[in-house]
Every structure is written in structure tokens, then in C-alpha cells.
Design an enzyme around this catalytic site. Sequence first.
Site, mmCIF file in Angstrom:
data_model
loop_
_atom_site.group_PDB
_atom_site.id
_atom_site.type_symbol
_atom_site.label_atom_id
_atom_site.label_comp_id
_atom_site.label_asym_id
_atom_site.label_seq_id
_atom_site.Cartn_x
_atom_site.Cartn_y
_atom_site.Cartn_z
ATOM 1 N N HIS A 34 -8.488 0.906 -3.818
ATOM 2 C CA HIS A 34 -9.423 0.657 -2.721
ATOM 3 C C HIS A 34 -10.078 1.981 -2.355
ATOM 4 O O HIS A 34 -9.435 2.870 -1.808
ATOM 5 C CB HIS A 34 -8.618 0.069 -1.544
ATOM 6 C CG HIS A 34 -9.400 -0.143 -0.300
ATOM 7 N ND1 HIS A 34 -8.798 -0.345 0.926
ATOM 8 C CD2 HIS A 34 -10.739 -0.192 -0.068
ATOM 9 C CE1 HIS A 34 -9.716 -0.513 1.854
ATOM 10 N NE2 HIS A 34 -10.911 -0.413 1.289
ATOM 11 N N HIS B 175 -1.242 -1.375 -4.163
ATOM 12 C CA HIS B 175 -2.526 -1.038 -3.543
ATOM 13 C C HIS B 175 -2.583 0.479 -3.323
ATOM 14 O O HIS B 175 -1.664 1.065 -2.751
ATOM 15 C CB HIS B 175 -2.620 -1.780 -2.212
ATOM 16 C CG HIS B 175 -3.939 -1.684 -1.519
ATOM 17 N ND1 HIS B 175 -5.039 -2.448 -1.879
ATOM 18 C CD2 HIS B 175 -4.346 -0.923 -0.471
ATOM 19 C CE1 HIS B 175 -6.053 -2.166 -1.072
ATOM 20 N NE2 HIS B 175 -5.666 -1.245 -0.207
ATOM 21 N N SER C 180 0.842 -1.200 0.000
ATOM 22 C CA SER C 180 0.000 0.000 0.000
ATOM 23 C C SER C 180 0.876 1.248 0.000
ATOM 24 O O SER C 180 1.658 1.466 0.932
ATOM 25 C CB SER C 180 -0.899 0.012 1.237
ATOM 26 O OG SER C 180 -1.459 1.301 1.389
ATOM 27 N N ASP D 217 -4.851 3.439 -1.675
ATOM 28 C CA ASP D 217 -5.943 3.716 -0.738
ATOM 29 C C ASP D 217 -6.494 5.111 -0.972
ATOM 30 O O ASP D 217 -5.847 6.113 -0.669
ATOM 31 C CB ASP D 217 -5.413 3.598 0.699
ATOM 32 C CG ASP D 217 -5.210 2.150 1.112
ATOM 33 O OD1 ASP D 217 -6.174 1.362 0.998
ATOM 34 O OD2 ASP D 217 -4.090 1.801 1.532
ATOM 35 N N MET E 208 -11.473 -6.579 5.414
ATOM 36 C CA MET E 208 -10.720 -5.607 6.207
ATOM 37 C C MET E 208 -10.375 -6.231 7.555
ATOM 38 O O MET E 208 -11.264 -6.679 8.285
ATOM 39 C CB MET E 208 -11.543 -4.336 6.442
ATOM 40 C CG MET E 208 -11.795 -3.470 5.211
ATOM 41 S SD MET E 208 -10.315 -2.917 4.325
ATOM 42 C CE MET E 208 -9.345 -2.148 5.615
HETATM 43 C C1 DX5 Z 1 -6.412 1.026 5.863
HETATM 44 C C2 DX5 Z 1 -6.007 0.846 4.419
HETATM 45 C C3 DX5 Z 1 -4.872 -0.076 4.282
HETATM 46 C C4 DX5 Z 1 -3.587 0.400 4.908
HETATM 47 C C5 DX5 Z 1 -2.860 -0.804 5.413
HETATM 48 O O1 DX5 Z 1 -7.450 1.908 5.951
HETATM 49 O O2 DX5 Z 1 -7.089 0.344 3.665
HETATM 50 O O3 DX5 Z 1 -4.665 -0.473 2.935
HETATM 51 O O4 DX5 Z 1 -2.755 1.094 4.027
HETATM 52 O O5 DX5 Z 1 -1.784 -0.369 6.164
HETATM 53 P P1 DX5 Z 1 -1.020 -1.341 7.177
HETATM 54 O O6 DX5 Z 1 -0.484 -2.464 6.357
HETATM 55 O O7 DX5 Z 1 0.029 -0.450 7.735
HETATM 56 O O8 DX5 Z 1 -2.017 -1.793 8.192
HETATM 57 ZN ZN ZN Z 2 -6.635 -0.532 1.590
#
Ligand code: DX5
Ligand code: ZN
Length: 221
Positions: free
Chosen positions: A66, A33, A8, A35, A137
Site C-alpha cells: 500500500h 500488508h 499490517s 504500508d 480507507m
Molecule cells: C494506515 C495504514 C494501515 C495501518 C492500519 O495509514 O494504511 O494499514 O497499518 O493499522 P490499524 O489496523 O492499527 O488501524
Molecule cells: Zn495500509
Amino acid sequence: MSVRIAPSILSADLDRLAEQVAQVVEGGAEWLHVDVMDGRFVPNLTFGAPIIRALRRVCERPLDVHLMVEQPEHYIAEFAEAGASVFTLHPEATTHVQRHLASIREHGMQAGLALNPGTPLAFLEEVVDDVDLVLVMSVNPGYGGQRYLASATEKIRRVRALLDARGSAAALEVDGGITSETIRQAWEAGADTFVAGTAVFGQPHPADAVRALKKACLIRT
Ligand code: DX5
Ligand code: ZN
């Protein structure tokens, strides 16, 4: 079962994004990914189409977008044009989920449905034939760096059983708190695609971090 890693970029150094992307690709990351947050569906504000366009120019890997936004349907055409490969929405964020999933496919993208920790599988049951990806999630969305919720593992198992029972080949992705410790249980429960922000870009060597995540799944115990 294969292991697909989707770092991400939320946790990447944005002042050297192209370099960071090259590092994770070198480590074997299959997807990136992205976000997207709107400050309404979740408190944070992040990226839009310009970042997708920029990533498309520097990287050939599929862009896994996402959307943590209200009314994500407003972005289907724009994100498709920008180069998104997977477009994942949250069912609570819109009214006509099935119509929008169909529209995502019509725009040449894979359609994803995201389930928050408190969102029941019933949403998925109704549209399973319309999705190419289910995103479980494992944190409440909005921020990187949160802890993996143990309840996600059982939910992944239930989603895997549902997809198998319905003959769906959809990808099963997990997002939030994925580390070399937590990835294994998600993989054993039936996930095949793993989002990781902190565990990749928060590390001194992102390429090695991607390799470590894969190894944590594939190593025999
Ligand atoms: C959370 C996001 C994730 C986030 C994950 O709201 O959807 O994609 O970037 O980050 P980590 O891997 O640090 O939990
Ligand atoms: Zn995400």
C-alpha cells in the site's frame, strides 16, 4: 463471501519480523500488508523495497503493498522486482492514474486503487476495468492505531454495488481501525479483505488474533 486477513507489518516488532510473520501465517493470514509512507503524501516515513525483498524471502504469502507516497509510479518496477504481489496507489498522488494501473499489471502485479475517507467513488468509476483491488480507507492514512470511521461502512456498500454493477471481480479491501468489533460491519457491507495492524500485532498472540478476526465475520448471530 470469503474473509481474507492481511496483517499490517506497520504494527509488528521489526526486530523479530520473520517470527511475527510466521505467527500470523500460522493463524491463517492469507496476505501480508506493507504500508509504504514517504513523509509527504502522509507525515510518516516507513518502508521501501528492502523490506519487501526480506519479506519475500521469509514468507510465501502474497505481499499486499500500500503506497502512501507521491508519484508511486516511480516504484512500480522496483517493487515488482522485490516481490510485491499487489501494488495499491492513491489517485491524488499522481496524474496519470489509468496509465500507472496498466503498468502495474504489465509488471505482473495486481493493481489496487485506494480511496481516502474524503475521496469520491468517481475516481474508481473511471478506471474500474483497470483495477484488481479497491482499498477503502476507514481512517485517514498515516498512522496505525486509529479508530474506524463509521462512514466507511456505507462507502464499502457503494463500492460493492459499483463493482457488481460493472461485473468486476476486484477484491474489496478495508484498512484502518479493524478490530473484532468493526470487522463484521465491513464484511456485511461487502468487503472481503481486511487489513489489521494493532488488532493483530498489538495483541499478545498474533495467530489467535487473526483467528478471532475471521471468526467475528463467520460466526452466526
Ligand atoms: C494506515 C495504514 C494501515 C495501518 C492500519 O495509514 O494504511 O494499514 O497499518 O493499522 P490499524 O489496523 O492499527 O488501524
Ligand atoms: Zn495500509
